[in-house]
Design an enzyme around this catalytic site. Structure first.
Site, PDB file in Angstrom:
ATOM      1  N   ASN A 117      19.181 -42.405 -15.681  1.00 20.23           N
ATOM      2  CA  ASN A 117      18.799 -41.101 -15.142  1.00 20.23           C
ATOM      3  C   ASN A 117      18.396 -40.159 -16.260  1.00 20.23           C
ATOM      4  O   ASN A 117      18.947 -40.203 -17.355  1.00 20.23           O
ATOM      5  CB  ASN A 117      19.949 -40.514 -14.302  1.00 20.23           C
ATOM      6  CG  ASN A 117      20.815 -39.555 -15.100  1.00 20.23           C
ATOM      7  OD1 ASN A 117      20.462 -38.382 -15.287  1.00 20.23           O
ATOM      8  ND2 ASN A 117      21.938 -40.051 -15.598  1.00 20.23           N
ATOM      9  N   PHE A 121      20.042 -31.898 -15.402  1.00 17.80           N
ATOM     10  CA  PHE A 121      20.867 -30.829 -14.832  1.00 17.80           C
ATOM     11  C   PHE A 121      20.121 -30.034 -13.758  1.00 17.80           C
ATOM     12  O   PHE A 121      20.122 -28.798 -13.743  1.00 17.80           O
ATOM     13  CB  PHE A 121      21.353 -29.860 -15.920  1.00 17.80           C
ATOM     14  CG  PHE A 121      22.342 -30.411 -16.899  1.00 17.80           C
ATOM     15  CD1 PHE A 121      22.989 -31.613 -16.674  1.00 17.80           C
ATOM     16  CD2 PHE A 121      22.631 -29.715 -18.066  1.00 17.80           C
ATOM     17  CE1 PHE A 121      23.908 -32.122 -17.591  1.00 17.80           C
ATOM     18  CE2 PHE A 121      23.550 -30.203 -18.992  1.00 17.80           C
ATOM     19  CZ  PHE A 121      24.188 -31.410 -18.753  1.00 17.80           C
ATOM     20  N   SER A 182      25.428 -34.987 -22.165  1.00 16.32           N
ATOM     21  CA  SER A 182      24.274 -35.540 -21.459  1.00 16.32           C
ATOM     22  C   SER A 182      23.110 -35.684 -22.434  1.00 16.32           C
ATOM     23  O   SER A 182      22.847 -34.787 -23.235  1.00 16.32           O
ATOM     24  CB  SER A 182      23.862 -34.622 -20.312  1.00 16.32           C
ATOM     25  OG  SER A 182      22.599 -35.019 -19.797  1.00 16.32           O
ATOM     26  N   ASN A 184      20.032 -35.667 -21.535  1.00 16.96           N
ATOM     27  CA  ASN A 184      18.812 -35.242 -20.842  1.00 16.96           C
ATOM     28  C   ASN A 184      18.466 -33.770 -20.981  1.00 16.96           C
ATOM     29  O   ASN A 184      17.515 -33.301 -20.371  1.00 16.96           O
ATOM     30  CB  ASN A 184      18.929 -35.607 -19.360  1.00 16.96           C
ATOM     31  CG  ASN A 184      19.109 -37.097 -19.163  1.00 16.96           C
ATOM     32  OD1 ASN A 184      18.437 -37.888 -19.813  1.00 16.96           O
ATOM     33  ND2 ASN A 184      20.036 -37.484 -18.293  1.00 16.96           N
ATOM     34  N   THR A 185      19.251 -33.022 -21.759  1.00 13.07           N
ATOM     35  CA  THR A 185      18.921 -31.638 -22.098  1.00 13.07           C
ATOM     36  C   THR A 185      18.728 -31.566 -23.602  1.00 13.07           C
ATOM     37  O   THR A 185      19.663 -31.870 -24.347  1.00 13.07           O
ATOM     38  CB  THR A 185      20.037 -30.673 -21.662  1.00 13.07           C
ATOM     39  OG1 THR A 185      20.151 -30.691 -20.232  1.00 13.07           O
ATOM     40  CG2 THR A 185      19.743 -29.249 -22.119  1.00 13.07           C
ATOM     41  N   LYS A 221      33.816 -33.419 -22.085  1.00 10.59           N
ATOM     42  CA  LYS A 221      33.267 -34.750 -21.815  1.00 10.59           C
ATOM     43  C   LYS A 221      32.392 -35.175 -22.982  1.00 10.59           C
ATOM     44  O   LYS A 221      31.474 -34.441 -23.374  1.00 10.59           O
ATOM     45  CB  LYS A 221      32.458 -34.739 -20.515  1.00 10.59           C
ATOM     46  CG  LYS A 221      31.997 -36.121 -20.054  1.00 10.59           C
ATOM     47  CD  LYS A 221      31.416 -36.049 -18.650  1.00 10.59           C
ATOM     48  CE  LYS A 221      31.089 -37.442 -18.124  1.00 10.59           C
ATOM     49  NZ  LYS A 221      30.612 -37.400 -16.723  1.00 10.59           N
ATOM     50  N   ASN A 250      30.400 -40.169 -21.121  1.00  5.95           N
ATOM     51  CA  ASN A 250      29.163 -39.908 -20.398  1.00  5.95           C
ATOM     52  C   ASN A 250      28.253 -41.142 -20.489  1.00  5.95           C
ATOM     53  O   ASN A 250      28.674 -42.205 -20.927  1.00  5.95           O
ATOM     54  CB  ASN A 250      28.476 -38.668 -20.987  1.00  5.95           C
ATOM     55  CG  ASN A 250      27.685 -37.888 -19.951  1.00  5.95           C
ATOM     56  OD1 ASN A 250      27.034 -38.465 -19.087  1.00  5.95           O
ATOM     57  ND2 ASN A 250      27.729 -36.566 -20.036  1.00  5.95           N
TER      58      ASN A 250
END
Length: 362
Positions: A117, A121, A182, A184-185, A221, A250
């Protein structure tokens, strides 16, 4: 068997994000029918008293929870809990609403029982979620809140962004998670560096204490891709700041050892990999954390959880709680009930009387 057939014939043929939305919408509609939600709890909730555990000052019917990412906007945490999860973590939420990354952004690697993925967010913002959580009133499910940084917020202003979310959500969270892991940011994982993480966690802790009349447990996390030295540094910082726990781990940016053909993996592109391939590294990180912090912090294990045996292994390695996400996608709506049922059998067969006796017995 029925879900496996549905997945093979229908869901796997749909875009992964579309399939998620359809399944989640069906659950919300079902749970909205009067009387259905309590019926689901009676049918699916963990029943064995030996599975009950008290962690972070919270009474939980079982140790398996739903990880953040499934219910990003707190639209149906109680319906998800009624499937048999001991607790549900919503989010990741950001201070400002944002659409996330361009679609397509969610992909299945079925041969690996994995998901890639790069959602970014996507959520309606912390204020909107706080309103929905306030409207729950009297629902029994334990709901944690996971927060991250708004994409457009400069890294230098990250603390203020997290603090805004903390103030908005402090009064409606059973526990709180700072997500700095994450992939993805852009720049988010930089916040795991101790010199940046210290003021961030300090700021969030102060905001929670200011905004709530009770002490809200705070966890951080972390990514599985941290070096061993960085895992140790985060563990030491968590102890220094008096955090309540660490969630490990994560998703990963790694792609090693996959059974999925390389062309298919490449077509999925960048993003975080979750599911079975994460199992070994997440366990290594968990064991390292336990060796570093002992029982001074609550450790929550996530990554590659597919069976009761996986849960059992994480408990023995030092986790007090375990979370799943990808296991639900491949296992179907009865998956959490099966995990808790099989875990109960495993517990009884091993001669233990409660979960507390299992933790850190490796």
């Amino acid at each position: 068997m029925l879900y496996r057939l549905l997945f093979t014939l229908v869901l796997r043929r749909l875009d992964a994000e579309q399939a998620h939305h359809l399944s989640f919408r069906a659950l919300r509609l079902l749970a909205a029918i009067p009387g259905v939600l309590p019926l689901m709890r009676r049918l699916f909730a963990p029943r064995d008293p030996a599975l009950r555990t008290r962690v972070l000052g919270l009474d939980l019917p079982g140790p398996l929870g739903l990880a953040a990412g499934f219910d990003k906007d707190a639209t149906a945490p109680d319906a998800l809990a009624a499937l048999g999860f001991g607790f549900v973590e919503i989010g990741t939420l950001t201070a400002q609403a944002q659409p996330g990354n361009p679609k397509p952004r969610l992909f299945r690697l079925i041969a690996d029982r994995a998901i890639v993925n790069r959602m970014g967010f996507n959520n309606g913002g912390s204020a909107a979620a706080a309103q929905r959580l306030r409207a729950r009133r009297g629902q029994p499910a334990v709901v944690g809140v996971n927060i991250g940084k708004t994409k457009t917020t400069p890294e230098a202003e990250a603390v203020g962004d997290y603090v805004t979310s903390a103030k908005l959500l402090a009064g409606v969270a059973d526990y709180f998670v700072v997500n700095v892991s994450s992939p993805n940011t852009p720049g988010l994982r930089n916040l795991q560096a101790v010199d940046q993480l210290r003021p961030l966690l300090t700021g969030v802790r102060a905001a929670l204490d200011e905004a709530s009349s009770r002490r809200v447990p705070l966890l951080v996390k972390i990514a599985p891709d941290l070096s061993d030295e960085d895992v140790d540094a985060v563990a030491d910082l968590a102890l220094e700041l008096g955090l309540d726990g660490i969630i490990a781990t994560n998703t990963t940016i790694g792609r090693d050892g996959l059974a999925t053909p390389a062309a298919e993996v490449e077509a999925a592109g960048a993003g975080g990999l979750s599911g079975a391939p994460l199992k070994d590294r997440s366990l290594v990180v968990l064991r390292r954390l336990r060796a570093r912090v002992g029982d001074r912090l609550v450790l929550v294990a996530v990554g590659g959880i597919e069976s009761a045996e996986d849960v059992w292994q994480r408990l023995r390695a030092g986790a007090s709680l375990v979370q799943g996400y990808t296991g639900l996608i491949y296992g179907g709506p009865l998956w959490p009930r099966r995990i808790h049922r099989d875990l109960s059998r495993r517990l009884r067969a091993s001669g233990y009387q409660s979960l507390d006796q299992v933790v850190a017995t490796d």
